[in-house]
Design an enzyme around this catalytic site. Structure first.
Site, PDB file in Angstrom:
ATOM      1  N   SER A   1     -15.717  15.209  41.934  1.00 51.95           N
ATOM      2  CA  SER A   1     -15.359  15.476  43.337  1.00 51.95           C
ATOM      3  C   SER A   1     -16.144  16.670  43.890  1.00 51.95           C
ATOM      4  CB  SER A   1     -13.853  15.712  43.489  1.00 51.95           C
ATOM      5  OG  SER A   1     -13.412  16.723  42.618  1.00 51.95           O
TER       6      SER A   1
ATOM      7  N   HIS B   1     -10.882  10.524  36.931  1.00 52.37           N
ATOM      8  CA  HIS B   1     -10.838  11.868  37.544  1.00 52.37           C
ATOM      9  C   HIS B   1      -9.431  12.089  38.112  1.00 52.37           C
ATOM     10  CE1 HIS B   1     -12.269  15.503  39.287  1.00 52.37           C
ATOM     11  NE2 HIS B   1     -12.989  15.045  40.292  1.00 52.37           N
TER      12      HIS B   1
ATOM     13  N   HIS C   1     -11.425  15.400  28.075  1.00 50.33           N
ATOM     14  CA  HIS C   1     -12.131  16.059  29.184  1.00 50.33           C
ATOM     15  C   HIS C   1     -13.629  16.064  28.891  1.00 50.33           C
ATOM     16  CE1 HIS C   1     -13.199  19.035  32.264  1.00 50.33           C
ATOM     17  NE2 HIS C   1     -12.087  18.632  32.844  1.00 50.33           N
TER      18      HIS C   1
ATOM     19  N   ARG D   1      -4.801  24.777  32.928  1.00 52.17           N
ATOM     20  CA  ARG D   1      -4.049  24.251  34.081  1.00 52.17           C
ATOM     21  C   ARG D   1      -2.837  23.467  33.589  1.00 52.17           C
ATOM     22  NH1 ARG D   1      -8.756  20.992  36.960  1.00 52.17           N
ATOM     23  NH2 ARG D   1      -8.897  20.281  34.800  1.00 52.17           N
TER      24      ARG D   1
ATOM     25  N   ASP E   1      -3.997  16.760  34.587  1.00 52.83           N
ATOM     26  CA  ASP E   1      -3.243  15.625  35.127  1.00 52.83           C
ATOM     27  C   ASP E   1      -2.078  15.209  34.239  1.00 52.83           C
ATOM     28  OD1 ASP E   1      -4.956  15.351  37.377  1.00 52.83           O
ATOM     29  OD2 ASP E   1      -6.453  14.476  36.058  1.00 52.83           O
TER      30      ASP E   1
HETATM   31  N1  CMX Z   1      -8.025   8.037  25.509  1.00 55.89           N
HETATM   32  C1  CMX Z   1      -8.795   7.162  24.811  1.00 55.89           C
HETATM   33  N2  CMX Z   1     -10.127   7.282  24.655  1.00 55.89           N
HETATM   34  C2  CMX Z   1     -10.687   8.378  25.181  1.00 55.89           C
HETATM   35  C3  CMX Z   1      -9.961   9.357  25.872  1.00 55.89           C
HETATM   36  C4  CMX Z   1      -8.577   9.153  26.037  1.00 55.89           C
HETATM   37  N3  CMX Z   1      -7.819  10.003  26.723  1.00 55.89           N
HETATM   38  N4  CMX Z   1     -10.815  10.320  26.278  1.00 55.89           N
HETATM   39  C5  CMX Z   1     -12.042   9.956  25.872  1.00 55.89           C
HETATM   40  N5  CMX Z   1     -11.963   8.769  25.205  1.00 55.89           N
HETATM   41  C6  CMX Z   1     -13.068   7.974  24.676  1.00 55.89           C
HETATM   42  C7  CMX Z   1     -14.041   7.689  25.821  1.00 55.89           C
HETATM   43  O1  CMX Z   1     -13.600   6.586  26.616  1.00 55.89           O
HETATM   44  C8  CMX Z   1     -15.309   7.407  25.053  1.00 55.89           C
HETATM   45  O2  CMX Z   1     -15.222   6.087  24.528  1.00 55.89           O
HETATM   46  P1  CMX Z   1     -16.515   5.132  24.483  1.00 55.89           P
HETATM   47  O3  CMX Z   1     -17.449   5.799  23.532  1.00 55.89           O
HETATM   48  O4  CMX Z   1     -15.968   3.848  24.023  1.00 55.89           O
HETATM   49  O5  CMX Z   1     -17.063   5.087  25.888  1.00 55.89           O
HETATM   50  C9  CMX Z   1     -15.205   8.383  23.876  1.00 55.89           C
HETATM   51  O6  CMX Z   1     -13.812   8.733  23.761  1.00 55.89           O
HETATM   52  C10 CMX Z   1     -16.001   9.666  24.087  1.00 55.89           C
HETATM   53  O7  CMX Z   1     -15.614  10.241  25.310  1.00 55.89           O
HETATM   54  P2  CMX Z   1     -15.696  11.826  25.528  1.00 55.89           P
HETATM   55  O8  CMX Z   1     -17.135  12.210  25.401  1.00 55.89           O
HETATM   56  O9  CMX Z   1     -14.702  12.537  24.681  1.00 55.89           O
HETATM   57  O10 CMX Z   1     -15.180  11.958  27.035  1.00 55.89           O
HETATM   58  P3  CMX Z   1     -16.010  11.739  28.369  1.00 55.89           P
HETATM   59  O11 CMX Z   1     -16.654  13.024  28.727  1.00 55.89           O
HETATM   60  O12 CMX Z   1     -16.866  10.540  28.301  1.00 55.89           O
HETATM   61  O13 CMX Z   1     -14.832  11.406  29.381  1.00 55.89           O
HETATM   62  C11 CMX Z   1     -12.721  11.658  30.427  1.00 55.89           C
HETATM   63  C12 CMX Z   1     -13.942  12.382  29.843  1.00 55.89           C
HETATM   64  C13 CMX Z   1     -11.831  12.693  31.104  1.00 55.89           C
HETATM   65  C14 CMX Z   1     -13.210  10.648  31.456  1.00 55.89           C
HETATM   66  C15 CMX Z   1     -11.978  10.955  29.271  1.00 55.89           C
HETATM   67  O14 CMX Z   1     -11.486  11.915  28.368  1.00 55.89           O
HETATM   68  C16 CMX Z   1     -10.835  10.085  29.770  1.00 55.89           C
HETATM   69  O15 CMX Z   1     -11.074   8.924  30.111  1.00 55.89           O
HETATM   70  N6  CMX Z   1      -9.571  10.623  29.787  1.00 55.89           N
HETATM   71  C17 CMX Z   1      -8.451   9.893  30.355  1.00 55.89           C
HETATM   72  C18 CMX Z   1      -8.489   9.947  31.877  1.00 55.89           C
HETATM   73  C19 CMX Z   1      -8.154  11.330  32.391  1.00 55.89           C
HETATM   74  O16 CMX Z   1      -7.200  11.954  31.962  1.00 55.89           O
HETATM   75  N7  CMX Z   1      -8.940  11.798  33.345  1.00 55.89           N
HETATM   76  C20 CMX Z   1      -8.657  13.083  34.046  1.00 55.89           C
HETATM   77  C21 CMX Z   1      -9.630  14.204  33.663  1.00 55.89           C
HETATM   78  C22 CMX Z   1      -9.336  15.455  34.449  1.00 55.89           C
HETATM   79  C23 CMX Z   1      -9.680  15.285  35.907  1.00 55.89           C
HETATM   80  O17 CMX Z   1     -10.867  15.113  36.231  1.00 55.89           O
HETATM   81  O18 CMX Z   1      -8.773  15.223  36.753  1.00 55.89           O
END
Ligand code: CMX
Length: 459
Positions: A256, A286, A335, A344, A390
């Site tokens: 964002s 996000h 994250h 947070r 979140d």
């Molecule tokens: N549950 C299951 N799998 C997860 C996970 C979770 N909470 N967080 C990461 N992973 C997975 C990723 O999907 C990725 O899988 P693939 O290799 O199959 O694509 C793998 O672990 C590696 O990911 P990462 O490098 O640890 O995390 P990213 O930087 O790619 O993604 C984020 C970060 C936040 C998108 C991810 O942790 C996620 O999807 N979390 C759940 C959604 C969430 O809570 N988002 C809010 C974040 C805060 C905000 O911006 O508001």
């Protein structure tokens, strides 16, 4: 404001926020010029192919004045951690143990200085004075179909506010570049001032009778936002102050913030830029994750009620594995930058321990916190098995009767505006250029490694 903690030196003649910023700009511009002259051609980072195709994780390629994120420590706003903000920023009640006022945070984000009580009071008044919506915006919001997601409504409404853009008007009239900061300031303050009524209208029309609660000039930004939404609990006011403060900024690379900065770099005005940022916030990876978390917890409760089992460590573990095995992520965990529990999250947990220690959903969130890092570590994919912002916000809102979880990301959006618009102000004051990184094709990459099998040498 009623009392307010009188922190910091009291000044006799207090400059307004705009005057304070105007006085800061020349020195800041000179600092940037010197930095570029002295170090402009020196290397500060390199890019691997993984980073190029992997979302540019941790590549240092943009500057963000207002905050900095450390993977282990979490966010610092202008150098201050969240506990430091809670200690130093003025509060509404005059009680030092209460939560900071977002108006004080806005002063800090913009100026880099902790404001005095008088300065915060000036911002509260300035925002109230700027809060009137252009006449066409309310009928527009009332015309939205009820099934339209609140984030879509918010983004459209922000675009509709753009008819009032001082930046756009000044640009069209041939304003010089040296004056851009001033019009950006006007738009940014107007926008922040108007978001609560826009958000409250969306909320009241979508879920209730379409009637806004009454505001009170003696109240602050957050409490008046709550009044318009229809909430009157002083304890919920405290939560809203904390909520807006901690959701405001998370350095520049998050989707964002980056989207707002990118759109703004084309000299789109702050309305167009913020709408772009809100569209990014509306994604489930996000800001939408706060809605998803509550949905996940309610599903968990429903599922185990139907199975005749209690919600406890064992059933949470079972449900988490069902989620992961069905190919979904656990919302609220993981994250892109953080590698420890998000501060947070921690400050919201502290709020819950203080205000709602026995709340049933809070107890579930606590149990999830005990279980989930282990499950995600065993799952072995995520680099960060700990909760993010979140993960906690929904249960706090739910406690105060704010049950419409589809709306939660709108509250995140109101908070996020404080950070990204503060940065946009400095983007214009410093004359930052159009953002335009280089992309390459897969064929380019293949050809590159034919001639550079080991890549480029590290500097
Ligand atoms: N549950 C299951 N799998 C997860 C996970 C979770 N909470 N967080 C990461 N992973 C997975 C990723 O999907 C990725 O899988 P693939 O290799 O199959 O694509 C793998 O672990 C590696 O990911 P990462 O490098 O640890 O995390 P990213 O930087 O790619 O993604 C984020 C970060 C936040 C998108 C991810 O942790 C996620 O999807 N979390 C759940 C959604 C969430 O809570 N988002 C809010 C974040 C805060 C905000 O911006 O508001």
């Amino acid at each position: 404001m009623r009392g307010g903690v009188r922190r910091g030196a009291r000044t006799l003649a207090t400059k307004s926020l705009k005057e304070t910023l105007a006085a800061q700009i020349p020195a800041k511009q000179a600092m940037w010029k010197k930095m570029k002259q002295d170090h402009g051609s020196k290397i500060i980072d390199t890019v691997t192919l993984d980073q190029c195709i992997g979302g540019a994780r941790s590549v240092k390629c943009m500057v963000w004045e207002t905050s900095l994120l450390d993977a282990n420590e979490g966010i610092r706003f202008r150098g201050y951690t969240i506990p430091e903000l809670q200690e130093k920023l003025p509060t509404f009640s005059g009680n030092a143990a209460d939560e900071p006022l977002p108006e004080g945070l806005l002063w800090l984000l913009l100026t880099g200085e902790i404001p005095t009580y008088e300065q915060v009071a000036m911002v509260t008044k300035e925002l109230a004075d700027r809060s009137k919506l252009p006449a066409h915006v309310e009928p527009l919001i009332r015309s939205f179909p009820k099934e339209m997601h609140p984030m879509t409504q918010l983004s459209i409404a922000v675009l509709a506010l753009q008819t009032d853009s001082r930046f756009q008007q000044a640009y069209a009239a041939g304003a010089p570049k040296s004056s851009y900061w001033e019009h950006t300031y006007e738009d940014s303050l107007n926008l922040i001032a108007r978001l609560p009524e826009v958000a409250a209208l969306i909320y009241r029309c979508k879920y209730h009778d379409g009637v806004l609660g009454k505001t009170d000039p003696k109240l602050d930004y957050s409490a008046n936002f709550n009044r318009m939404l229809g909430h009157v609990s002083p304890s919920f006011d405290e939560l809203m102050r904390l909520y807006i403060t901690i959701h405001s900024d998370h350095e520049g690379g998050n989707a964002s913030a980056h989207a707002t900065h990118l759109v703004g770099s084309t000299l789109s005005d702050p309305y167009l830029a913020l709408s772009g940022g809100l569209n990014a916030l509306a994604g489930p990876l996000h800001g939408l994750a706060n809605q998803e978390v509550l949905g996940w917890i309610l599903d968990l409760q429903k599922t185990f009620k139907a199975r005749g089992k209690p919600v406890n460590e064992s059933t949470i573990r079972e449900f988490a594995w069902e989620t992961l095995n069905s190919g979904q992520v656990i919302p609220g965990y993981g994250h892109a930058v953080l590698r420890k529990t998000d501060p947070r999250y921690t400050c919201q947990r502290d709020f819950a321990l203080k205000h709602l220690p026995n709340d049933e959903l809070f107890q579930i969130v606590e149990t999830i916190y005990q279980v989930m890092p282990g499950v995600l570590t065993e799952h072995g994919k995520t680099k960060n098995p700990y909760p993010n912002v979140d993960s906690h916000s929904g249960v706090l809102l739910q406690h105060y009767g704010f049950t419409e979880h589809e709306f939660y990301t709108v509250l995140f959006g109101v908070g996020r505006a404080f950070g990204v618009l503060s940065q946009l102000f400095w983007d214009r004051a410093l004359g930052l250029p159009l953002e335009r990184p280089k992309s390459v094709t897969p064929e380019w990459i293949v050809e590159f490694f034919k001639t550079h099998p080991d890549g480029l040498a590290k500097p």
